[in-house]
Design a protein around this motif. Structure first.
Motif, mmCIF file in Angstrom:
data_model
loop_
_atom_site.group_PDB
_atom_site.id
_atom_site.type_symbol
_atom_site.label_atom_id
_atom_site.label_comp_id
_atom_site.label_asym_id
_atom_site.label_seq_id
_atom_site.Cartn_x
_atom_site.Cartn_y
_atom_site.Cartn_z
ATOM 1 N N TYR A 97 0.768 -1.383 0.019
ATOM 2 C CA TYR A 97 -0.014 0.169 -0.056
ATOM 3 C C TYR A 97 0.645 1.377 -0.170
ATOM 4 O O TYR A 97 0.238 2.356 -0.069
ATOM 5 C CB TYR A 97 -1.028 0.078 1.103
ATOM 6 C CG TYR A 97 -1.861 -1.058 1.332
ATOM 7 C CD1 TYR A 97 -2.975 -1.552 0.358
ATOM 8 C CD2 TYR A 97 -2.030 -2.092 2.431
ATOM 9 C CE1 TYR A 97 -3.648 -2.408 0.210
ATOM 10 C CE2 TYR A 97 -3.041 -2.791 2.258
ATOM 11 C CZ TYR A 97 -3.726 -2.956 1.273
ATOM 12 O OH TYR A 97 -4.674 -3.955 1.573
ATOM 13 N N GLY A 98 2.181 1.136 0.420
ATOM 14 C CA GLY A 98 2.810 2.460 0.393
ATOM 15 C C GLY A 98 3.005 3.340 1.632
ATOM 16 O O GLY A 98 3.765 4.138 1.662
ATOM 17 N N LYS A 99 2.270 2.805 2.477
ATOM 18 C CA LYS A 99 2.203 3.556 3.773
ATOM 19 C C LYS A 99 1.735 2.717 4.978
ATOM 20 O O LYS A 99 0.809 1.722 4.513
ATOM 21 C CB LYS A 99 1.800 4.842 3.576
ATOM 22 C CG LYS A 99 0.072 5.056 3.402
ATOM 23 C CD LYS A 99 -0.257 6.517 3.156
ATOM 24 C CE LYS A 99 -1.788 6.439 3.250
ATOM 25 N NZ LYS A 99 -2.588 7.657 3.511
ATOM 26 N N LEU A 100 1.732 3.364 6.048
ATOM 27 C CA LEU A 100 0.670 2.615 7.151
ATOM 28 C C LEU A 100 0.349 4.011 7.995
ATOM 29 O O LEU A 100 1.047 4.782 8.438
ATOM 30 C CB LEU A 100 1.717 1.762 8.019
ATOM 31 C CG LEU A 100 0.873 1.381 9.396
ATOM 32 C CD1 LEU A 100 -0.264 0.578 8.955
ATOM 33 C CD2 LEU A 100 2.003 0.507 10.218
ATOM 34 N N ASP A 101 -1.065 3.959 8.301
ATOM 35 C CA ASP A 101 -1.612 5.062 9.106
ATOM 36 C C ASP A 101 -2.100 4.641 10.412
ATOM 37 O O ASP A 101 -1.944 5.478 11.456
ATOM 38 C CB ASP A 101 -2.851 5.616 8.586
ATOM 39 C CG ASP A 101 -2.441 6.227 7.059
ATOM 40 O OD1 ASP A 101 -1.608 7.373 7.002
ATOM 41 O OD2 ASP A 101 -2.687 5.466 5.730
ATOM 42 N N ILE A 102 -2.479 3.383 10.674
ATOM 43 C CA ILE A 102 -3.077 3.053 11.838
ATOM 44 C C ILE A 102 -2.734 1.506 12.044
ATOM 45 O O ILE A 102 -2.753 0.654 11.147
ATOM 46 C CB ILE A 102 -4.713 2.844 11.808
ATOM 47 C CG1 ILE A 102 -5.074 4.315 11.603
ATOM 48 C CG2 ILE A 102 -5.301 2.461 13.355
ATOM 49 C CD1 ILE A 102 -6.591 4.729 11.211
ATOM 50 N N LEU A 103 -2.224 1.162 13.206
ATOM 51 C CA LEU A 103 -2.069 -0.353 13.623
ATOM 52 C C LEU A 103 -3.102 -0.568 14.808
ATOM 53 O O LEU A 103 -3.155 0.299 15.791
ATOM 54 C CB LEU A 103 -0.558 -0.332 14.237
ATOM 55 C CG LEU A 103 -0.126 -1.556 14.991
ATOM 56 C CD1 LEU A 103 -0.335 -2.952 14.246
ATOM 57 C CD2 LEU A 103 1.149 -1.673 15.608
ATOM 58 N N VAL A 104 -3.771 -1.568 14.581
ATOM 59 C CA VAL A 104 -4.711 -1.946 15.501
ATOM 60 C C VAL A 104 -4.216 -3.335 16.271
ATOM 61 O O VAL A 104 -4.172 -4.372 15.522
ATOM 62 C CB VAL A 104 -6.062 -2.324 15.156
ATOM 63 C CG1 VAL A 104 -6.790 -2.811 16.218
ATOM 64 C CG2 VAL A 104 -6.681 -0.699 14.592
ATOM 65 N N ASN A 105 -3.758 -3.381 17.383
ATOM 66 C CA ASN A 105 -3.256 -4.468 18.305
ATOM 67 C C ASN A 105 -4.349 -5.483 18.901
ATOM 68 O O ASN A 105 -4.839 -4.607 19.687
ATOM 69 C CB ASN A 105 -2.056 -4.148 19.059
ATOM 70 C CG ASN A 105 -0.710 -4.073 18.394
ATOM 71 O OD1 ASN A 105 -0.635 -4.732 17.602
ATOM 72 N ND2 ASN A 105 -0.040 -3.006 19.000
ATOM 73 N N ASN A 106 -4.732 -6.268 18.314
ATOM 74 C CA ASN A 106 -6.053 -6.895 18.986
ATOM 75 C C ASN A 106 -5.759 -8.445 19.128
ATOM 76 O O ASN A 106 -6.627 -8.928 19.870
ATOM 77 C CB ASN A 106 -7.124 -6.754 17.812
ATOM 78 C CG ASN A 106 -8.288 -7.473 18.061
ATOM 79 O OD1 ASN A 106 -9.133 -7.222 19.042
ATOM 80 N ND2 ASN A 106 -8.429 -8.480 17.540
ATOM 81 N N ALA A 107 -4.788 -9.119 18.390
ATOM 82 C CA ALA A 107 -4.503 -10.537 18.534
ATOM 83 C C ALA A 107 -4.442 -10.714 19.918
ATOM 84 O O ALA A 107 -3.702 -9.974 20.749
ATOM 85 C CB ALA A 107 -3.175 -10.990 17.730
#
Length: 192
Positions: A97-107
């Protein structure tokens, strides 16, 4: 004990494009709370990477539902308790995707036991490796790519405050997240 099937998609909720062109990684995004978050993000226009372990059928179903909302979805199978896998997951997302805006740690994992004497060292270790180490490894892998306005969201549980008679190790991991990683991320946001 049989649990009811979770409701992961509120059909009455209509997105408004709040996350158009945003890229989101969700660990444990193939089912339960993670899937519900993934579908809500998809309705808002986000492109998603779903990190999951083992249940390929659930992951494929989640991907199809995300795509039905017109969003893109990358499935990444592996174990967040392994730091190299977490790094690879973020790199794969960036390469796609070329970038990262949000990480959701849920595992997360839990091994309910009715008696403290039945809690095994193996289960304690596995619970901490997934529920704490995995969150830290994912955040560590994501940080170099996050720009101004990016976010890391860590899911927790009411058990971190109230405990649970059958979830000693799980409750401890959720408390550790609240006390340590969330405090670190608050400090990180203030420095940016």
């Amino acid at each position: 004990m049989t649990y009811p099937t979770p409701i992961t998609d509120n059909k009455n909720y209509k997105g408004s494009g709040k996350l158009t062109e945003k890229v989101v990684v969700i660990t444990g995004g193939d089912s339960g709370i993670g899937k519900a978050a993934a579908l809500a993000f998809a309705k808002e226009g986000a492109k998603l990477s779903i990190v999951y372990l083992g249940d390929h059928e659930d992951a494929v179903q989640t991907k199809m539902e995300i795509e039905d909302y017109g969003s893109e979805c990358l499935l990444i199978e592996g174990d967040v308790s392994k730091e190299s896998f977490c790094q690879d997951s973020i790199r794969l997302t960036i390469n796609t995707y070329g970038k990262l805006d949000i990480l959701v740690n849920n595992a997360g994992v839990q091994f309910p036991q009715k008696n403290l004497l039945d809690v095994t060292a193996e289960n304690i270790e596995r619970t901490f490796k997934v529920n704490v180490f995995g969150y830290i490894f994912m955040a560590k892998a994501a940080l170099p790519y996050l720009q101004e306005g990016a976010n890391i969201i860590n899911t927790s549980s009411v058990t971190c405050y109230l405990g649970h008679e059958e979830l000693l190790d799980y409750s401890a991991t959720k408390g550790a997240l609240w006390l340590s990683l969330d405090r670190f991320l608050c400090h990180w946001r203030q420095k940016k």
